[in-house]
Design a protein around this motif. Structure first.
Motif, PDB file in Angstrom:
ATOM      1  N   ARG A   6       0.858  -1.159   0.132  1.00  0.00           N
ATOM      2  CA  ARG A   6       0.086   0.152   0.045  1.00  0.00           C
ATOM      3  C   ARG A   6       1.000   1.178  -0.200  1.00  0.00           C
ATOM      4  NH1 ARG A   6      -3.038  -2.872   4.641  1.00  0.00           N
ATOM      5  NH2 ARG A   6      -4.937  -3.644   3.689  1.00  0.00           N
ATOM      6  N   PRO A   7       0.547   2.466  -0.763  1.00  0.00           N
ATOM      7  CA  PRO A   7       1.193   3.695  -0.470  1.00  0.00           C
ATOM      8  C   PRO A   7       1.480   4.034   0.933  1.00  0.00           C
ATOM      9  CG  PRO A   7      -0.472   3.861  -2.342  1.00  0.00           C
ATOM     10  CD  PRO A   7      -0.837   2.317  -1.290  1.00  0.00           C
ATOM     11  N   PRO A   8       2.855   4.621   1.306  1.00  0.00           N
ATOM     12  CA  PRO A   8       3.532   4.886   0.313  1.00  0.00           C
ATOM     13  C   PRO A   8       4.872   3.858   0.066  1.00  0.00           C
ATOM     14  CG  PRO A   8       4.064   5.706   2.500  1.00  0.00           C
ATOM     15  CD  PRO A   8       2.792   5.037   2.722  1.00  0.00           C
ATOM     16  N   HIS A   9       4.352   2.658   0.735  1.00  0.00           N
ATOM     17  CA  HIS A   9       5.538   1.538   0.813  1.00  0.00           C
ATOM     18  C   HIS A   9       5.487   0.771  -0.355  1.00  0.00           C
ATOM     19  CE1 HIS A   9       5.985   2.727   5.119  1.00  0.00           C
ATOM     20  NE2 HIS A   9       4.627   2.487   5.099  1.00  0.00           N
ATOM     21  N   GLY A  10       4.437   0.650  -1.282  1.00  0.00           N
ATOM     22  CA  GLY A  10       4.248  -0.001  -2.221  1.00  0.00           C
ATOM     23  C   GLY A  10       2.990   0.079  -3.057  1.00  0.00           C
ATOM     24  N   LEU A  11       2.801  -0.805  -3.857  1.00  0.00           N
ATOM     25  CA  LEU A  11       1.218  -0.750  -4.608  1.00  0.00           C
ATOM     26  C   LEU A  11       1.021  -2.265  -5.134  1.00  0.00           C
ATOM     27  CD1 LEU A  11       1.722  -0.861  -8.092  1.00  0.00           C
ATOM     28  CD2 LEU A  11       2.773   1.205  -7.308  1.00  0.00           C
ATOM     29  N   PHE A  12      -0.199  -2.287  -5.345  1.00  0.00           N
ATOM     30  CA  PHE A  12      -0.654  -3.493  -5.953  1.00  0.00           C
ATOM     31  C   PHE A  12      -1.667  -3.284  -7.001  1.00  0.00           C
ATOM     32  CE2 PHE A  12      -3.291  -7.415  -5.785  1.00  0.00           C
ATOM     33  CZ  PHE A  12      -2.251  -8.588  -5.649  1.00  0.00           C
ATOM     34  N   LEU A  13      -1.337  -3.871  -8.404  1.00  0.00           N
ATOM     35  CA  LEU A  13      -2.186  -3.773  -9.543  1.00  0.00           C
ATOM     36  C   LEU A  13      -2.945  -4.919  -9.715  1.00  0.00           C
ATOM     37  CD1 LEU A  13       0.782  -2.853 -11.773  1.00  0.00           C
ATOM     38  CD2 LEU A  13      -0.991  -1.256 -10.787  1.00  0.00           C
ATOM     39  N   VAL A  14      -4.077  -4.939 -10.197  1.00  0.00           N
ATOM     40  CA  VAL A  14      -5.116  -5.964 -10.497  1.00  0.00           C
ATOM     41  C   VAL A  14      -5.548  -5.657 -11.855  1.00  0.00           C
ATOM     42  CG1 VAL A  14      -7.279  -6.979 -10.229  1.00  0.00           C
ATOM     43  CG2 VAL A  14      -6.052  -6.556  -8.201  1.00  0.00           C
ATOM     44  N   ALA A  15      -5.184  -6.603 -12.863  1.00  0.00           N
ATOM     45  CA  ALA A  15      -5.614  -6.731 -14.244  1.00  0.00           C
ATOM     46  C   ALA A  15      -7.243  -7.234 -14.194  1.00  0.00           C
ATOM     47  CB  ALA A  15      -4.919  -7.681 -14.896  1.00  0.00           C
ATOM     48  N   ARG A  16      -8.000  -6.536 -15.080  1.00  0.00           N
ATOM     49  CA  ARG A  16      -9.453  -6.960 -15.087  1.00  0.00           C
ATOM     50  C   ARG A  16      -9.723  -7.072 -16.755  1.00  0.00           C
ATOM     51  NH1 ARG A  16     -10.840  -2.749 -10.975  1.00  0.00           N
ATOM     52  NH2 ARG A  16     -11.612  -3.741  -9.057  1.00  0.00           N
ATOM     53  N   LEU A  17     -10.476  -8.148 -17.137  1.00  0.00           N
ATOM     54  CA  LEU A  17     -11.028  -8.267 -18.499  1.00  0.00           C
ATOM     55  C   LEU A  17     -12.519  -8.361 -18.411  1.00  0.00           C
ATOM     56  CD1 LEU A  17     -10.677  -8.960 -21.225  1.00  0.00           C
ATOM     57  CD2 LEU A  17     -10.257 -11.286 -20.850  1.00  0.00           C
TER      58      LEU A  17
END
Length: 311
Positions: free
Chosen positions: A192-203
């Motif tokens: 989680r910001p500011p330590h990181g981030l998480f991406l999710v791809a959606r179709l």
């Protein structure tokens, strides 16, 4: 991509779109000779025998709620669908086909088969094979272009879905199985910001992939928990996730990107090497890792990394 080349490609895409829309008849209000436009016909196909929730229809077709509501009102007025609330959750609107709706969809199927046959019939066998092969490739690439990447909290339901699928697949593929409690997986707070981030791809609104990025202060950025659903592999999604994480790391000021992986994940090993990662000595004590990789991150605006082979 230079401007002249991009302009030429855009012109080709527009010409292709015009040819297809004219040939398959979507420009007419009476699609396939029936008394409805293509939007209503497509909804009848997407609703299916089991029915669907309205939000799922919107996500699947990429349409705004107002337009979908107008289409559904028209179909409901014609007695082809019923719209109600889901059992147990009155906030969820659901739509189902009536008997008349199923009959209309069957008629559309028959006419759609006839239209497809009319596209193939003038061609010789070799041309038919070329057209069908080309259509499959176009469908694959358009599907890849339909995937969207969103930054989500690791606790979001779509993120949780991906993380569970990630752990389940590792449990099946690794010789030792996979116990998340033994792994050096980051805590949710590290993604989680500011330590990181998480991406999710959606179709079409469904989660089909994920990747996390740790951004520890004074240390290299690190890729964690990257997963792509088996049924969308081959669309270049893993490479796209890597590219997005690299871009985010660069904007954060990172100059080095790291990751580790297991020897059983041969496709991942090939991807990392093709993407420009170089194998290095172990930089952590991850019990499930056999290979460790690093890649130099170019600062924002520095242009593409020429070490990455074109694919």
């Amino acid at each position: 991509m230079n401007a002249e080349r991009e302009a030429g490609q855009i012109a080709r895409v527009r010409r292709f779109n015009r040819t297809v829309t004219e040939r398959v008849g979507v420009l007419h209000d009476h699609y396939l000779g029936r008394d409805r436009p293509v939007g209503e016909a497509r909804l009848l196909w997407e609703i299916g025998d089991e029915g669907r929730d309205v939000r799922g229809l919107r996500d699947r077709l990429g349409l705004d709620s107002g337009y979908v509501s107008r289409l559904l009102r028209s179909l409901e007025a014609d007695g082809l669908v019923t719209v109600g609330t889901a059992p147990g959750d009155r906030r969820v609107r659901t739509v189902r086909l009536t008997e008349a709706g199923r009959a209309e969809r069957a008629a559309l199927d028959t006419r759609s088969d006839a239209l497809a046959g009319s596209l193939l019939r003038p061609l010789n066998p070799a041309q038919r094979a070329r057209l069908v092969t080309a259509m499959a490739e176009v469908e694959r690439l358009l599907t890849a272009a339909t995937v969207v990447l969103d930054t989500l909290d690791p606790g979001h339901p779509d993120a949780v879905h991906c993380l569970r699928a990630y752990a389940a697949e590792l449990g099946e593929r690794l010789d030792t199985g996979f116990d998340p409690a033994r792994s050096l997986l980051p805590d949710p707070g590290e993604l989680r910001p500011p330590h990181g981030l998480f991406l999710v791809a959606r179709l079409h609104g469904d989660p089909v992939g994920c990747a996390g990025l740790k951004l520890p202060p004074g240390a290299p950025a690190e890729v964690k928990r990257m997963w792509v659903a088996p049924d969308v592999r081959g669309l270049g999604l893993a490479r796209r996730l890597l590219a997005e994480l690299e871009s985010r790391a660069a904007r954060h000021g990172s100059t080095l990107l790291r990751l580790d992986t297991n020897k059983a994940l041969t496709a991942a090993l090939g991807l990392y090497r093709a993407y420009g990662f170089e194998e290095v000595e172990a930089f952590n004590d991850e019990p499930y890792a056999h290979h460790w990789f690093e890649k130099r991150v170019a600062p924002p605006g520095a242009g593409p990394d020429v070490s990455v082979p074109a694919r």
